[in-house]
Scaffold this motif. Sequence first.
Motif: not given
Length: 120
Positions: A10-12, A19-24, A62-64, A112-113
Motif C-alpha cells: 500500500a502507498s499514500t 492507493f486507487l485500489a484502497i479507495n475503490k 499484491l502490489y509488490l 481495479l478491473v
Amino acid sequence: MNKKTLVLGASTNPSRYSFLAINKLVDNQCEVVAIGLKKGKVAGVNIEIEKIPFNKIDTLTLYLNPQRQVEYYEYVLDLKPNRVIFNPGTENQEFYKILTEKGIKYEIACTLVLLGTNQY
C-alpha cells in the motif's frame, strides 16, 4: 460486499495503483487493511509497516514486485487468505506454486478491473 481485503504494498501516493485500489475497495464497502513501506492513511485505512497477523482475510491483493514478495511468503501463508490477487507487474511463478501447494487460490488479475466489472 464485505470481503476483508489486505492490500500488501500500500502507498499514500495518489498516482499508485494500490492507493486507487484502497479507495475503490472502501467505496465498495469492503473492510480494508493495508501494509506498506511507510505508515500513512488512505480513505480512512491505516497503512501499517509491520506484518500484523490480521484475522479472517478473504482476499490479499499484491502490489509488490516478485523480488519484494519473497520476504512475505510465510506471512501470507500464515494469514491463510481465501485468495491472492497478483496485480499487473506482480506475477510470480514461484509464489503461485507455493500457494497452490498450500491450497490457497490465486488470480492473475487487476483489483481495479475486478471491482469495476463487479467480478471482485
